[in-house]
Design a protein around this motif. Structure first.
Motif, mmCIF file in Angstrom:
data_model
loop_
_atom_site.group_PDB
_atom_site.id
_atom_site.type_symbol
_atom_site.label_atom_id
_atom_site.label_comp_id
_atom_site.label_asym_id
_atom_site.label_seq_id
_atom_site.Cartn_x
_atom_site.Cartn_y
_atom_site.Cartn_z
ATOM 1 N N ILE A 1 0.859 -1.175 0.000
ATOM 2 C CA ILE A 1 0.000 0.000 0.000
ATOM 3 C C ILE A 1 0.898 1.228 0.000
ATOM 4 O O ILE A 1 1.717 1.405 0.898
ATOM 5 N N ALA A 2 0.740 2.085 -1.013
ATOM 6 C CA ALA A 2 1.602 3.263 -1.139
ATOM 7 C C ALA A 2 0.929 4.536 -0.640
ATOM 8 O O ALA A 2 1.609 5.463 -0.208
ATOM 9 N N GLN A 3 -0.404 4.590 -0.708
ATOM 10 C CA GLN A 3 -1.121 5.760 -0.212
ATOM 11 C C GLN A 3 -2.510 5.356 0.230
ATOM 12 O O GLN A 3 -3.165 4.526 -0.409
ATOM 13 N N PHE A 4 -2.954 5.951 1.339
ATOM 14 C CA PHE A 4 -4.266 5.666 1.904
ATOM 15 C C PHE A 4 -4.903 7.005 2.270
ATOM 16 O O PHE A 4 -4.377 7.752 3.084
ATOM 17 N N TRP A 5 -6.035 7.313 1.628
ATOM 18 C CA TRP A 5 -6.772 8.545 1.910
ATOM 19 C C TRP A 5 -8.190 8.184 2.307
ATOM 20 O O TRP A 5 -8.774 7.236 1.783
ATOM 21 N N MET A 6 -8.748 8.936 3.254
ATOM 22 C CA MET A 6 -10.148 8.722 3.606
ATOM 23 C C MET A 6 -10.747 10.011 4.158
ATOM 24 O O MET A 6 -10.033 10.947 4.537
ATOM 25 N N THR A 7 -12.059 10.057 4.189
ATOM 26 C CA THR A 7 -12.781 11.133 4.857
ATOM 27 C C THR A 7 -14.160 10.618 5.223
ATOM 28 O O THR A 7 -14.598 9.561 4.744
ATOM 29 N N GLY A 72 -10.063 18.678 5.489
ATOM 30 C CA GLY A 72 -11.241 17.817 5.398
ATOM 31 C C GLY A 72 -10.944 16.380 5.029
ATOM 32 O O GLY A 72 -11.797 15.512 5.195
ATOM 33 N N GLY A 73 -9.755 16.116 4.503
ATOM 34 C CA GLY A 73 -9.344 14.751 4.181
ATOM 35 C C GLY A 73 -8.260 14.281 5.140
ATOM 36 O O GLY A 73 -7.597 15.079 5.802
ATOM 37 N N PHE A 74 -8.070 12.971 5.202
ATOM 38 C CA PHE A 74 -7.064 12.357 6.065
ATOM 39 C C PHE A 74 -6.192 11.461 5.189
ATOM 40 O O PHE A 74 -6.728 10.625 4.459
ATOM 41 N N PHE A 75 -4.873 11.631 5.257
ATOM 42 C CA PHE A 75 -4.021 10.847 4.366
ATOM 43 C C PHE A 75 -2.864 10.203 5.114
ATOM 44 O O PHE A 75 -2.425 10.683 6.157
ATOM 45 N N CYS A 76 -2.386 9.100 4.547
ATOM 46 C CA CYS A 76 -1.252 8.354 5.092
ATOM 47 C C CYS A 76 -0.425 7.853 3.915
ATOM 48 O O CYS A 76 -0.968 7.292 2.958
ATOM 49 N N LYS A 77 0.881 8.065 4.007
ATOM 50 C CA LYS A 77 1.799 7.584 2.972
ATOM 51 C C LYS A 77 2.838 6.620 3.544
ATOM 52 O O LYS A 77 3.890 6.401 2.931
ATOM 53 N N TRP A 78 2.577 6.049 4.704
ATOM 54 C CA TRP A 78 3.472 5.011 5.208
ATOM 55 C C TRP A 78 3.490 3.841 4.218
ATOM 56 O O TRP A 78 2.429 3.349 3.825
ATOM 57 N N PRO A 79 4.642 3.359 3.790
ATOM 58 C CA PRO A 79 4.672 2.136 2.975
ATOM 59 C C PRO A 79 4.178 0.949 3.797
ATOM 60 O O PRO A 79 4.623 0.746 4.936
ATOM 61 N N PHE A 102 -15.593 7.427 2.926
ATOM 62 C CA PHE A 102 -15.033 7.501 1.584
ATOM 63 C C PHE A 102 -13.537 7.215 1.696
ATOM 64 O O PHE A 102 -12.866 7.806 2.547
ATOM 65 N N CYS A 103 -13.017 6.335 0.860
ATOM 66 C CA CYS A 103 -11.582 6.050 0.950
ATOM 67 C C CYS A 103 -11.030 5.719 -0.433
ATOM 68 O O CYS A 103 -11.752 5.311 -1.336
ATOM 69 N N ASN A 104 -9.737 5.921 -0.550
ATOM 70 C CA ASN A 104 -9.003 5.619 -1.770
ATOM 71 C C ASN A 104 -7.681 5.001 -1.354
ATOM 72 O O ASN A 104 -6.876 5.656 -0.678
ATOM 73 N N ILE A 105 -7.481 3.738 -1.721
ATOM 74 C CA ILE A 105 -6.285 3.003 -1.316
ATOM 75 C C ILE A 105 -5.502 2.630 -2.568
ATOM 76 O O ILE A 105 -5.992 1.889 -3.418
ATOM 77 N N LEU A 106 -4.306 3.168 -2.676
ATOM 78 C CA LEU A 106 -3.431 2.878 -3.811
ATOM 79 C C LEU A 106 -2.455 1.781 -3.406
ATOM 80 O O LEU A 106 -1.665 1.957 -2.470
ATOM 81 N N TYR A 107 -2.533 0.629 -4.081
ATOM 82 C CA TYR A 107 -1.581 -0.449 -3.790
ATOM 83 C C TYR A 107 -0.838 -0.830 -5.067
ATOM 84 O O TYR A 107 -1.345 -0.681 -6.178
ATOM 85 N N GLN A 108 0.361 -1.301 -4.881
ATOM 86 C CA GLN A 108 1.235 -1.659 -5.996
ATOM 87 C C GLN A 108 1.641 -3.118 -5.861
ATOM 88 O O GLN A 108 1.999 -3.570 -4.760
ATOM 89 N N LEU A 109 1.608 -3.854 -6.958
ATOM 90 C CA LEU A 109 2.038 -5.255 -6.986
ATOM 91 C C LEU A 109 3.435 -5.305 -7.578
ATOM 92 O O LEU A 109 3.616 -5.128 -8.786
#
Length: 269
Positions: A1-7, A72-79, A102-109
């Motif tokens: 997981i490279a980025q995790f955003w939610m609100t 208004g948004g909450f983000f995390c960029k911890w690998p 609401f969330c958006n999770i960016l993951y990389q394979l």
């Protein structure tokens, strides 16, 4: 997981739903859990507010390199590495306020570096009579401590002497005598004199909230090249050296960020 955003709503007035109840305590009662590779216990288990930087139930915009609250948004960029799978859960424990997430999770394979650890966020909270240790992390295994978010509030106004407590870090065989001993709690967060000049937000450390009248402070620090490595175990706490008669009651909560060689969570429920 490279980025995790939610609100989510509930902690502010909703212009599209003006009769909806408002209670900023939902930042404490909305619980985030993340599981990796089929683990039974989540490696991340914290209130959403504590994880992203709003553990005082006050949303103040700030951005570090790894987490923040973005207007208004909450983000995390911890690998967050995983070998086979991950699962993200959000549970609303509030008895009165419903919400939408609401969330958006960016993951990389991609192939992982050899020996890379699993991301953990360990939550602690409590009412402190003054001299008791402020527990930040207590884990078994091999890995490294990567930082924390800490929130503190005195029971009485105009009280900040809980910031006198230096960090005590016990590592591996140094379990009776701390490997690291600090000079003061605000010093660990790279401030001084009870954060004399007020709030700040840097890439690796910051003070998003300081309200002396309300006796409340929100702090964070991230470790990169200064990460605290351990082979067997680690325990991290702030301990006030003042005599108990000089100290007053306060509450605290914290989210410690670590990387461990195992996906099973070790924090309290």
């Amino acid at each position: 997981i490279a980025q995790f955003w939610m609100t989510f709503p509930g902690w502010f007035w909703q212009h599209w739903n003006p009769n909806a109840p408002i209670n900023q305590s939902i930042l404490k009662t909305l619980i985030l859990r993340i599981y990796f590779d089929g683990a039974e216990q989540p490696s991340v288990a914290t209130p959403v507010g504590d994880f992203f930087g709003a553990g005082l139930c006050q949303v103040v915009s700030f951005a570090s390199l790894y987490f923040g609250t973005s207007s208004g948004g909450f983000f995390c960029k911890w690998p967050m590495p995983f070998r086979k799978s991950f699962r993200v859960e959000v549970e609303n424990l509030d008895t009165e306020i419903d919400t939408d997430v609401f969330c958006n999770i960016l993951y990389q394979l991609a192939p992982l570096p050899e020996g890379i650890g699993y991301f953990h966020a360990q939550f602690n909270t409590g009412f402190n009579k003054g001299p008791d240790p402020v527990q930040i992390a207590d884990v078994q295994g091999r890995g490294h401590y990567a930082g924390c978010q800490l929130y503190m509030q005195g029971e009485e106004q105009n009280y900040l002497s809980f910031l006198e407590a230096p960090e005590y870090v016990y590592v591996d065989d140094d379990w009776q005598t701390p490997r690291l001993t600090g000079t003061g709690l605000e010093d660990y967060f790279l401030g001084g004199w009870y954060f004399r000049e007020g709030t700040l937000a840097g890439p690796y450390h910051g003070v998003p909230v300081k309200d002396a009248l309300n006796a409340s402070v929100a702090m964070y620090r991230v470790h990169e090249t200064d990460a605290i490595c351990f082979q067997q175990r680690l325990k991290f706490a702030f301990v006030n050296p003042w005599s108990p008669d000089r100290l007053k009651h306060f509450c605290f909560s914290s989210a410690a960020f670590l990387y461990l060689d195992q996906p099973e969570g070790q924090g309290p429920a």
